[in-house]
Scaffold this active site. Sequence first.
Site, PDB file in Angstrom:
ATOM      1  N   SER A   1     -64.508 -43.782  -9.825  1.00  0.00           N
ATOM      2  CA  SER A   1     -63.285 -43.863  -9.035  1.00  0.00           C
ATOM      3  C   SER A   1     -62.663 -45.233  -9.245  1.00  0.00           C
ATOM      4  O   SER A   1     -63.367 -46.204  -9.547  1.00  0.00           O
ATOM      5  CB  SER A   1     -63.605 -43.674  -7.546  1.00  0.00           C
ATOM      6  OG  SER A   1     -62.479 -43.968  -6.729  1.00  0.00           O
TER       7      SER A   1
ATOM      8  N   TYR B   1     -68.738 -44.738   0.190  1.00  0.00           N
ATOM      9  CA  TYR B   1     -68.179 -44.059  -0.987  1.00  0.00           C
ATOM     10  C   TYR B   1     -67.852 -45.075  -2.072  1.00  0.00           C
ATOM     11  O   TYR B   1     -68.245 -44.906  -3.238  1.00  0.00           O
ATOM     12  CB  TYR B   1     -66.921 -43.281  -0.594  1.00  0.00           C
ATOM     13  CG  TYR B   1     -66.224 -42.625  -1.763  1.00  0.00           C
ATOM     14  CD1 TYR B   1     -66.583 -41.346  -2.177  1.00  0.00           C
ATOM     15  CD2 TYR B   1     -65.221 -43.285  -2.467  1.00  0.00           C
ATOM     16  CE1 TYR B   1     -65.954 -40.743  -3.259  1.00  0.00           C
ATOM     17  CE2 TYR B   1     -64.589 -42.696  -3.547  1.00  0.00           C
ATOM     18  CZ  TYR B   1     -64.960 -41.426  -3.944  1.00  0.00           C
ATOM     19  OH  TYR B   1     -64.335 -40.834  -5.020  1.00  0.00           O
TER      20      TYR B   1
END
Length: 253
Positions: free
Chosen positions: A138, A151
Amino acid sequence: MKQSGNTILITGGGSGIGEALAHRWHDAGNTVIIAGRRQEALDAAAAGRDNIHTLTLDVESAAGVVDFAQRLLAAHPAVNVLVNNAGIMRYEKAGEARDLADAEATIETNLLGPIRLTDALVDHLSGQADAAIINVTSGLAFVPLAATPTYSATKAAIHSYTVSLRKVLEGEVEVIELAPPGVQTSLTPGQENRDGYQPLDEFADEVMALFAQEPTPSEILVERVRAFRHAEKDGTLDKFVDQLYDMAKARGA
């Protein structure tokens, strides 16, 4: 990575980025296996495409990953590409004591899941021609979103793990990192239509064009994520951290 003739396993292939890439790789002439927790979502993603196959997988279970790998190789011994895509994203208030269930589930799925599945398949992949491992990280691996600290941390960890894999598997298995920006998927509530996030089809088309380059880049970075990837080097990290925090706070996250 060759563009057709592969047998590709994609975790989290029943929706979002995994489903979009599964369709594109299938239509480019690859056999694709999509894996995930919900059979109904997998069936919907595979509908109408004869060379997309489905297998259930719970990446939070260590024993389940071992069982899955056995079922996978029995049914699809030609698999030569692993795409570690499955992931969850939970908002957390790290500035106060809290129930850590969300943090623990995020680590199990996003970090231990890819490590366990790679471990279960690496010996097989090392013996396959044109083998590749693709880890989906990400832009938040490089610029963390303070509202989703675990996350962001897991994606940073998988980035680092991917760099190590690339070195130890050099000459045997191609190791590629795909780092998306914010994409309009169901990863978090309301994200499918969130302003400022990249439309899913636009993202997938850009990704496929990058995979088609020769040689395939070791990092697949669409234009929207490049500023995050180089933020620390460019001196813009603090600015982006503040911007993301403020945007999330405005949404009530």
